[in-house]
Design a protein around this motif. Structure first.
Motif, mmCIF file in Angstrom:
data_model
loop_
_atom_site.group_PDB
_atom_site.id
_atom_site.type_symbol
_atom_site.label_atom_id
_atom_site.label_comp_id
_atom_site.label_asym_id
_atom_site.label_seq_id
_atom_site.Cartn_x
_atom_site.Cartn_y
_atom_site.Cartn_z
ATOM 1 N N ASN A 1 4.433 4.185 1.413
ATOM 2 C CA ASN A 1 3.562 4.536 0.313
ATOM 3 C C ASN A 1 4.499 4.595 -0.832
ATOM 4 O O ASN A 1 3.938 4.611 -2.199
ATOM 5 N N PHE A 2 5.618 4.896 -0.899
ATOM 6 C CA PHE A 2 6.666 4.876 -2.138
ATOM 7 C C PHE A 2 6.683 3.596 -2.850
ATOM 8 O O PHE A 2 6.547 3.436 -3.972
ATOM 9 N N TYR A 3 6.828 2.399 -1.970
ATOM 10 C CA TYR A 3 6.856 1.099 -2.761
ATOM 11 C C TYR A 3 5.423 0.704 -3.088
ATOM 12 O O TYR A 3 5.432 0.250 -4.237
ATOM 13 N N THR A 4 4.373 1.135 -2.594
ATOM 14 C CA THR A 4 3.035 0.459 -3.021
ATOM 15 C C THR A 4 2.798 1.034 -4.251
ATOM 16 O O THR A 4 1.850 0.855 -5.120
ATOM 17 N N ALA A 5 3.196 2.639 -4.445
ATOM 18 C CA ALA A 5 3.058 3.081 -5.597
ATOM 19 C C ALA A 5 3.907 2.802 -6.805
ATOM 20 O O ALA A 5 3.390 2.968 -8.173
ATOM 21 N N ILE A 6 4.851 1.785 -6.440
ATOM 22 C CA ILE A 6 5.615 1.263 -7.485
ATOM 23 C C ILE A 6 5.144 0.056 -8.188
ATOM 24 O O ILE A 6 5.181 -0.136 -9.459
ATOM 25 N N PHE A 7 4.712 -0.966 -7.522
ATOM 26 C CA PHE A 7 4.521 -2.268 -7.864
ATOM 27 C C PHE A 7 2.992 -2.503 -7.777
ATOM 28 O O PHE A 7 2.182 -2.067 -7.163
ATOM 29 N N PRO A 8 2.526 -3.207 -8.926
ATOM 30 C CA PRO A 8 1.401 -3.485 -9.292
ATOM 31 C C PRO A 8 0.843 -4.257 -8.138
ATOM 32 O O PRO A 8 1.439 -4.817 -7.334
ATOM 33 N N LYS A 9 -0.625 -4.529 -7.933
ATOM 34 C CA LYS A 9 -1.294 -5.422 -6.997
ATOM 35 C C LYS A 9 -0.516 -5.326 -5.549
ATOM 36 O O LYS A 9 -0.358 -6.020 -4.878
ATOM 37 N N SER A 10 -0.558 -3.892 -5.203
ATOM 38 C CA SER A 10 0.300 -3.684 -3.936
ATOM 39 C C SER A 10 -0.962 -2.742 -3.186
ATOM 40 O O SER A 10 -1.908 -2.141 -3.679
ATOM 41 N N ARG A 11 -0.902 -2.966 -1.816
ATOM 42 C CA ARG A 11 -1.812 -2.620 -1.065
ATOM 43 C C ARG A 11 -1.224 -2.337 0.509
ATOM 44 O O ARG A 11 -0.507 -3.393 0.885
ATOM 45 N N LEU A 12 -1.644 -1.542 1.334
ATOM 46 C CA LEU A 12 -1.476 -1.580 2.766
ATOM 47 C C LEU A 12 -2.562 -2.551 3.431
ATOM 48 O O LEU A 12 -3.571 -2.441 3.114
ATOM 49 N N THR A 13 -2.179 -3.238 4.383
ATOM 50 C CA THR A 13 -3.035 -4.237 4.914
ATOM 51 C C THR A 13 -3.390 -4.052 6.207
ATOM 52 O O THR A 13 -4.413 -4.543 6.660
ATOM 53 N N ASP A 14 -2.342 -3.283 6.853
ATOM 54 C CA ASP A 14 -2.674 -3.374 8.377
ATOM 55 C C ASP A 14 -1.667 -2.258 8.824
ATOM 56 O O ASP A 14 -0.604 -2.163 8.476
ATOM 57 N N THR A 15 -2.090 -1.693 9.901
ATOM 58 C CA THR A 15 -1.392 -0.555 10.843
ATOM 59 C C THR A 15 -1.448 -0.747 12.264
ATOM 60 O O THR A 15 -2.426 -1.044 12.609
ATOM 61 N N LEU A 16 -0.302 -0.497 12.762
ATOM 62 C CA LEU A 16 -0.412 -0.264 14.512
ATOM 63 C C LEU A 16 0.242 0.915 14.817
ATOM 64 O O LEU A 16 1.305 1.161 14.328
ATOM 65 N N LEU A 17 -0.362 1.602 15.416
ATOM 66 C CA LEU A 17 -0.040 3.016 16.039
ATOM 67 C C LEU A 17 0.757 2.897 17.383
ATOM 68 O O LEU A 17 0.187 1.833 18.168
#
Length: 158
Positions: free
Chosen positions: A19-35
């Motif tokens: 969440n910290f990193y994707t808020a800083i860099f443009p064109k950023s996004r979460l693409t996949d998660t595994l629980l």
């Protein structure tokens, strides 16, 4: 898909890091998660891995536990063309407890080492005039956050 994806090991706070990193860099996004599933009932339903992009570059975080720690032996380089970019990334990556180091390096609050690198400095260091390049390098070596204008003055012999 990117062939090689860096994986960063965290001790339970990988989601916060994403969440910290994707808020800083443009064109950023979460693409996949595994629980976590039944293999670890104590952590079931909590994040095991997350794949994300920072400005188009893929990374993965792994909430692997306390066994391993991130060290400065691996760092992430942020290339910048302007002082405004340097200032932005430097300030953002230090938020929440990061520490400045030396020569454009910093450690963020998660322990990840970053190099906020102005490309104009790299071009000065590679100049064919060895004396100018050496003056630029000497000026940079005295800095913590890099300042393009100050290095340029040294490069020019001012």
């Amino acid at each position: 898909m990117q062939k090689i994806i860096p994986c960063l090991w965290f001790d339970g706070n990988g989601e916060e890091a994403v969440n910290f990193y994707t808020a800083i860099f443009p064109k950023s996004r979460l693409t996949d998660t595994l629980l976590w599933g039944d293999v670890n009932p104590a952590k079931k339903g909590k994040l095991l891995t997350a794949t994300f992009e920072l400005d188009g570059q893929s990374f993965m975080v792994l909430n692997g536990g306390p066994e391993y720690k991130i060290t400065p032996a691996i760092s992430l380089i942020v290339t910048c063309e302007t002082q405004e970019e340097v200032d932005y990334y430097w300030d953002k990556l230090l938020e929440g407890g990061g520490q400045p180091v030396q020569c454009g390096w910093l450690t963020d609050r998660f322990g990840v080492s970053w190099q906020v690198t102005p490309m104009p400095l790299i071009r000065m260091f590679q100049d064919k005039d060895a004396a100018k390049a050496a003056r630029a390098m000497a000026a940079m070596m005295k800095m913590i956050k890099l300042d393009i204008a100050t290095v340029k003055k040294a490069f020019d012999g001012e």
